[in-house]
Enzyme design. Structure first.
Site, mmCIF file in Angstrom:
data_model
loop_
_atom_site.group_PDB
_atom_site.id
_atom_site.type_symbol
_atom_site.label_atom_id
_atom_site.label_comp_id
_atom_site.label_asym_id
_atom_site.label_seq_id
_atom_site.Cartn_x
_atom_site.Cartn_y
_atom_site.Cartn_z
ATOM 1 N N GLY A 278 0.701 -1.291 0.019
ATOM 2 C CA GLY A 278 -0.216 -0.110 -0.122
ATOM 3 C C GLY A 278 0.680 1.269 -0.017
ATOM 4 C CD GLU A 320 0.842 -9.303 1.561
ATOM 5 O OE1 GLU A 320 0.670 -10.620 1.630
ATOM 6 O OE2 GLU A 320 -0.133 -8.609 1.337
ATOM 7 N N GLY A 322 3.486 -3.584 -4.115
ATOM 8 C CA GLY A 322 3.501 -3.954 -5.560
ATOM 9 C C GLY A 322 3.752 -2.655 -6.004
ATOM 10 N NE ARG A 323 -0.169 2.368 -5.855
ATOM 11 C CZ ARG A 323 -1.384 2.256 -6.554
ATOM 12 N NH1 ARG A 323 -1.376 2.863 -7.655
ATOM 13 N NH2 ARG A 323 -2.330 1.758 -5.697
ATOM 14 N NE ARG A 360 -3.718 2.971 -10.452
ATOM 15 C CZ ARG A 360 -3.449 4.299 -10.095
ATOM 16 N NH1 ARG A 360 -3.152 5.302 -10.652
ATOM 17 N NH2 ARG A 360 -3.885 4.718 -8.657
ATOM 18 C CE1 TYR A 364 -9.384 2.378 -7.779
ATOM 19 C CE2 TYR A 364 -7.261 2.500 -9.451
ATOM 20 C CZ TYR A 364 -8.311 1.671 -8.895
ATOM 21 O OH TYR A 364 -8.035 0.296 -8.732
ATOM 22 C CB CYS A 391 -16.618 4.392 -28.376
ATOM 23 S SG CYS A 391 -17.948 5.251 -29.173
ATOM 24 C CD GLU A 392 -16.945 4.818 -21.705
ATOM 25 O OE1 GLU A 392 -17.729 4.962 -20.772
ATOM 26 O OE2 GLU A 392 -16.929 3.800 -22.426
ATOM 27 C CE1 TYR A 421 -2.549 -3.402 -8.380
ATOM 28 C CE2 TYR A 421 -1.441 -1.402 -7.590
ATOM 29 C CZ TYR A 421 -1.533 -2.822 -7.334
ATOM 30 O OH TYR A 421 -1.442 -3.569 -6.102
HETATM 31 C C1 PLP Z 1 -3.476 -7.997 0.180
HETATM 32 C C2 PLP Z 1 -2.730 -6.979 -0.574
HETATM 33 N N1 PLP Z 1 -1.288 -6.966 -0.625
HETATM 34 C C3 PLP Z 1 -0.605 -6.128 -1.251
HETATM 35 C C4 PLP Z 1 -1.193 -5.468 -1.940
HETATM 36 C C5 PLP Z 1 -0.524 -4.192 -2.907
HETATM 37 O O1 PLP Z 1 -0.729 -3.002 -2.739
HETATM 38 P P1 PLP Z 1 0.188 -1.949 -3.340
HETATM 39 O O2 PLP Z 1 0.626 -2.351 -4.715
HETATM 40 O O3 PLP Z 1 -0.429 -0.894 -3.141
HETATM 41 O O4 PLP Z 1 1.801 -1.965 -2.670
HETATM 42 C C6 PLP Z 1 -2.630 -5.345 -2.091
HETATM 43 C C7 PLP Z 1 -3.455 -4.266 -2.974
HETATM 44 O O5 PLP Z 1 -3.817 -3.179 -2.505
HETATM 45 C C8 PLP Z 1 -3.413 -6.347 -1.467
HETATM 46 O O6 PLP Z 1 -4.670 -6.422 -1.497
HETATM 47 N N1 LYS Z 2 -5.701 -1.382 -8.596
HETATM 48 C C1 LYS Z 2 -5.433 -0.322 -7.740
HETATM 49 C C2 LYS Z 2 -5.122 -0.832 -6.299
HETATM 50 C C3 LYS Z 2 -6.078 -1.970 -5.843
HETATM 51 C C4 LYS Z 2 -4.637 -2.796 -5.450
HETATM 52 C C5 LYS Z 2 -5.068 -4.088 -4.877
HETATM 53 N N2 LYS Z 2 -5.638 -4.519 -3.696
HETATM 54 C C6 LYS Z 2 -4.859 0.864 -8.163
HETATM 55 O O1 LYS Z 2 -4.611 0.993 -9.354
HETATM 56 O O2 LYS Z 2 -4.326 1.902 -7.479
#
Ligand code: PLP
Ligand code: LYS
Length: 463
Positions: A278, A320, A322-323, A360, A364, A391-392, A421
């Site tokens: 997150g 965890e 990701g982003r 996104r 969002y 088309c939006e 994402y």
């Molecule tokens: C359980 C869990 N872990 C990790 C993540 C990765 O989040 P982020 O990409 O914001 O670090 C998510 C997505 O929000 C998630 O749902």
């Molecule tokens: N997909 C979302 C975040 C959700 C992450 C997964 N729980 C984004 O683009 O910001």
């Protein structure tokens, strides 16, 4: 590619319409290192280069739109997270942000673990050689087949998300003669400071088991009784694109509170705590993300302090991200098509992709930056909205941005920080083909996810 001047649209209009933008930047050719991948710069001809390869060459060779991923930056960020947390903690890269077999191999080589949340992600991880015991399996509605596959493969942990799933996983594990290591995902009741759709720790939502009303404690009670499960810890993920650490602080406090309750009731100290992902990244120059070592220090101190207060041995921490790993390492390059100045409003710049490669902004109201990357320009700034070809009317890539007033069809523009994402949430809306992901490192570029073809679309259409 044409380089001709374009008739003037609203430039740096004296009276600017409402929007998300701040004042025009002083230098439109500058590439803010906060939002661009680390090996990005401009070459002598003014074109953006990444990993030593000019974007003009990438566009010629691989076409546009394309996601260009800086492999060196990806590995460096992955390594920075691993080093920051050290050997007493585990970093699970969240595959939902972006997953491919090359990415799995890089993660493996850099010593990270992997969080997957579907059978497809699990299959990708296993097929690229990620050892199963370094995989965590997530999801609020894992199918029986997915659970069986994960248990058979020997995944290191399944994160249980509901009362029903506790029983389901225990039965499957037992029927396979296994004892599955599990964590229990709880919602701690924190309102994370982020978009409603990506906040996940308040109680009124689909993920996890609420701490409130003793439900999480009851889940642990039931799981501890089942032979098919080895409960190794508690999991909390409060949301995504978060800068403020106070949500994690409250979450850690409440998770440790639960660990204490468990110790008092069952005489068991669960050995692990997962604080999820997150952490936010910079999409524009206004964002100020924290470095992994600051985050690691803050989270470790919070958990240690809370555990000391509760007289518990400090559990092994996992996270965890990701982003925060992949997000900043890629940008999307588009070719400019139609340019439509709307007097007194802004100029609509249409590109050859759109909401199918970046949902996104529409989903969002996310903010992005954009730059002219095939050349530099000294023209006056022009207030633009970068839109796609769908088309939006909500098909917006960058809601408000300044681009040079001589922008012309055929120019290349790029949107930074699209590593997370974007490809993973891409669609075929309007039968638009999903772009490739091209990895660049040390002067070499190679496709790691190829562009979709019309044949791919037609092959799925078996009617
Ligand atoms: C359980 C869990 N872990 C990790 C993540 C990765 O989040 P982020 O990409 O914001 O670090 C998510 C997505 O929000 C998630 O749902
Ligand atoms: N997909 C979302 C975040 C959700 C992450 C997964 N729980 C984004 O683009 O910001």
């Amino acid at each position: 590619m044409s380089r001709s001047a374009h008739p003037a649209g609203p430039r740096h209009a004296d009276v600017l319409p409402e929007g998300h933008y701040s004042a025009p930047p002083t230098d439109l050719n500058a590439l803010d290192p906060k939002v661009w991948a680390r090996t990005v710069s401009r070459d002598e001809a003014g074109a953006l280069t990444v990993g030593g390869v000019p974007v003009t060459r990438l566009a010629e060779e691989f076409g546009t739109p394309a996601y260009i991923l800086d492999e060196t930056d990806f590995r460096a960020r992955a390594q920075a997270w691993r080093t920051a947390f050290g050997d007493d903690a585990d970093v699970f890269y969240a595959g939902k942000a972006f997953l491919s077999r090359a990415v799995v191999r890089w993660l493996h080589e850099e010593g990270l673990n992997l969080d997957v949340c579907s059978g497809g992600e699990l299959a990708t991880a296993l097929s690229a050689g990620m050892p199963a015991d370094r995989i965590a399996f997530h999801g609020n509605n894992k199918s029986v087949a997915e659970i069986r596959r994960a248990v058979e493969a020997g995944v290191g942990r399944i994160v249980l998300d509901s009362f029903q799933e506790i029983v389901r996983v225990a039965h499957i594990a037992q029927s396979l003669g296994r004892r599955q290591r599990v964590q229990i995902r709880i919602t701690v009741g924190v309102e994370a400071h982020t978009h409603e759709f990506i906040a996940t720790a308040h109680e009124d939502q689909k993920f996890g088991i609420p701490l409130a009303g003793g439900q999480a404690a009851e889940a642990v009670r039931r799981a501890l009784r089942l032979d098919g499960l080895e409960v190794i810890g508690i999991h909390s993920h409060i949301g995504s694109q978060i800068f403020d650490m106070s949500g994690f602080e409250v979450a850690a406090h409440r998770v440790v509170g639960l660990l204490k309750e468990i110790r008092d009731e069952h005489g068991v100290e669960l050995p692990e705590i997962d604080l999820g992902g997150g952490l936010g990244i910079a999409y524009t120059s206004d964002d100020d993300p924290r470095e992994p070592h600051e985050i690691a220090k803050a989270l470790t101190e919070i958990v240690t302090r809370e555990c000391e207060g509760a007289r518990l041995a400090t559990p092994r921490i996992s996270v965890e991200p990701g982003r925060a790993i992949v997000g900043p390492t890629a940008f999307t390059v588009y070719e400019v098509g139609t340019i439509k100045p709307l007097e007194g409003l802004r100029t609509y710049v249409s590109v050859d992709g759109g909401m199918s490669d970046n949902i996104r902004t529409a989903l969002y109201d996310a903010e992005y930056s954009v730059a002219l990357v095939s050349r530099t320009s000294d023209a006056e700034p022009m207030l633009c909205r970068v839109v796609g070809k769908h088309c939006e009317s909500g098909d917006i890539v960058v809601r408000d941005a300044f681009l040079p007033g001589d922008l012309a069809p055929g120019d290349l523009i790029a949107v930074p920080a699209t590593g997370a994402y974007c490809r993973s949430m891409a669609s075929n809306y309007n039968h638009v083909l999903r772009p490739p992901v091209v990895a660049v490192a040390d002067g070499e570029a190679r496709v790691i996810v190829r562009r979709e073809t019309e044949d791919d679309l037609l092959r799925l259409d078996v009617g």
